[in-house]
Scaffold this active site. Sequence first.
Site, PDB file in Angstrom:
ATOM      1  N   THR A 125      -4.477   8.473  -3.497  1.00  0.00           N
ATOM      2  CA  THR A 125      -4.219   9.910  -3.534  1.00  0.00           C
ATOM      3  C   THR A 125      -5.546  10.639  -3.496  1.00  0.00           C
ATOM      4  OG1 THR A 125      -3.244  11.726  -4.832  1.00  0.00           O
ATOM      5  CG2 THR A 125      -4.176   9.882  -6.067  1.00  0.00           C
ATOM      6  N   CYS A 149      11.562  27.090   1.887  1.00  0.00           N
ATOM      7  CA  CYS A 149      11.735  25.701   2.299  1.00  0.00           C
ATOM      8  C   CYS A 149      13.206  25.303   2.329  1.00  0.00           C
ATOM      9  CB  CYS A 149      10.945  24.778   1.372  1.00  0.00           C
ATOM     10  SG  CYS A 149       9.162  24.939   1.553  1.00  0.00           S
ATOM     11  N   LEU A 170       0.849  -1.186   0.000  1.00  0.00           N
ATOM     12  CA  LEU A 170       0.000   0.000   0.000  1.00  0.00           C
ATOM     13  C   LEU A 170       0.885   1.237   0.000  1.00  0.00           C
ATOM     14  CD1 LEU A 170      -2.727   1.516   0.362  1.00  0.00           C
ATOM     15  CD2 LEU A 170      -2.374   1.282   2.842  1.00  0.00           C
ATOM     16  N   ASP A 171       0.638   2.148  -0.932  1.00  0.00           N
ATOM     17  CA  ASP A 171       1.364   3.423  -1.018  1.00  0.00           C
ATOM     18  C   ASP A 171       0.378   4.534  -0.656  1.00  0.00           C
ATOM     19  OD1 ASP A 171       2.883   5.634  -1.611  1.00  0.00           O
ATOM     20  OD2 ASP A 171       3.327   5.076  -3.684  1.00  0.00           O
ATOM     21  N   GLN A 210      -2.977  13.775 -10.145  1.00  0.00           N
ATOM     22  CA  GLN A 210      -2.001  12.734  -9.869  1.00  0.00           C
ATOM     23  C   GLN A 210      -2.558  11.355 -10.196  1.00  0.00           C
ATOM     24  OE1 GLN A 210      -0.862  13.410  -5.748  1.00  0.00           O
ATOM     25  NE2 GLN A 210       0.882  14.649  -6.392  1.00  0.00           N
ATOM     26  N   TRP A 264       2.385  11.034  -8.250  1.00  0.00           N
ATOM     27  CA  TRP A 264       2.214  10.706  -9.662  1.00  0.00           C
ATOM     28  C   TRP A 264       2.618   9.270  -9.975  1.00  0.00           C
ATOM     29  CZ3 TRP A 264       4.210  15.544  -8.163  1.00  0.00           C
ATOM     30  CH2 TRP A 264       3.412  16.642  -8.476  1.00  0.00           C
ATOM     31  N   GLY A 265       2.758   8.454  -8.948  1.00  0.00           N
ATOM     32  CA  GLY A 265       2.954   7.024  -9.151  1.00  0.00           C
ATOM     33  C   GLY A 265       4.381   6.543  -9.239  1.00  0.00           C
ATOM     34  N   GLY A 285      -0.629   8.149  -0.284  1.00  0.00           N
ATOM     35  CA  GLY A 285      -0.165   9.411  -0.849  1.00  0.00           C
ATOM     36  C   GLY A 285       0.801   9.137  -1.980  1.00  0.00           C
ATOM     37  N   CYS A 286       0.315   8.470  -3.025  1.00  0.00           N
ATOM     38  CA  CYS A 286       1.198   7.908  -4.062  1.00  0.00           C
ATOM     39  C   CYS A 286       1.701   8.923  -5.070  1.00  0.00           C
ATOM     40  CB  CYS A 286       0.471   6.777  -4.785  1.00  0.00           C
ATOM     41  SG  CYS A 286      -1.024   7.302  -5.676  1.00  0.00           S
TER      42      CYS A 286
END
Length: 410
Positions: free
Chosen positions: A204, A367, A179-180, A209, A185-186, A182-183
């Site tokens: 997502t 950032c 399980l990913d 995305q 753009w894959g 918050g995947c």
Amino acid sequence: MWQTLLERILKRLIVEGRLRVTWPDGTCRDYGPGAGPEAEVTLTEDSIIGELCTNPVLALGEGYMDGRIDCPPHRLYAFVALLVRNQQSGKMPSWFSAMDRMRVALRGIEQRNNPLRSQTNVQHHYDISDDLYRLFLDKDMQYSCAYFTDPGISLEAAQKAKKDHIAHKLLLKPGMRVLDIGCGWGGMALTLARDYGVHVTGVTLSENQLATARRRAEEAGLADKTDFRLLDYRKIANRFDRVVSVGMLEHVGFPHLREYFAKVQEVLAPDGVALIHTIGHTAPPAPTSPWLDKYIFPGGYVPSLSEVSAAVEKSGLWATDVEVLRGHYGPTLNHWRRRFEAALPKVRDLGYDERFIRMWRLYLVVCEAAFEETRQGVFHVQLSHKQYAVPTTRDYLYGDREQEMLHAAQ
């Protein structure tokens, strides 16, 4: 009155280096002792002075966006980094510190990200244009901290190293179900499916995305090994051999940290392993920048290690390994920022105006400065139900080259 007050604040704030300010009437004044980093900034309108006194962080961002605060693009990082470094000295006015403490205390109320609000927040940032992100991200569109095994490697190589480092911590075997959360753009899911022979379900809240991840899976011939869904993590029902989440915990919000780790505990198989990759503070909890919250990441929150640890403790999971990645996200953001600046003609061709360009430039600068000048890094929290679900040393993570580097450093 406002100029006098702002001058007093600057004289107290700048205790290292020097800041040169050009005021709206054209006069220039220096603040700070020198003998350190130097920067300059121009205030073009009187209206920004009072706003900087009453709400400095938001005013700094909005003032730069609309041109009331001006700084040459190539000098913007020096200006922001100087402010961030001096802010750490604790010389801000007492009312400013009191406001920060109040915002930390209220984070449980401000960041109640229910499923609908979470989707709105995510789409605010990610559903603008994939084409914009392609201009400054690596080819795999990894929008999280890279892993620079050598300072001189390319962004593409560092992002690949990040994915491999995470994959090693997951102890993958062919045929496993992953399980990913918050995947994006894959990219991570496709890498794990292609290189490690696992089946990955990615979730997502971004429609852009989702569409891109599905298209990429089809083009790579991996549609049968991946399953991308528009789904809130709280609604996941199945169990998985492995759980991975990269750069998603920052969107959860402080009130939902325990809920998040409780869900990881629920969906992780009894012998499973999870790896959570998240930005975090190695300092006490701090409030989210009001400018970042309003314009960049609404509902976002960077947790402290103490907050993550407390949530993990309540989940009942073993924290089998916690690694703090230092000195990796600053260089990652520097790559993104330089690529963004180099692509400005294409950014304008996409229809983005100067206000957006200044906003995005400042976002990347702020950032980068935060990672270089404050106690902010990236946490890798490895979790399992059982103590011996993973090896008891880190030897399994490193190949021959990494082992040689470790021995050389000792």
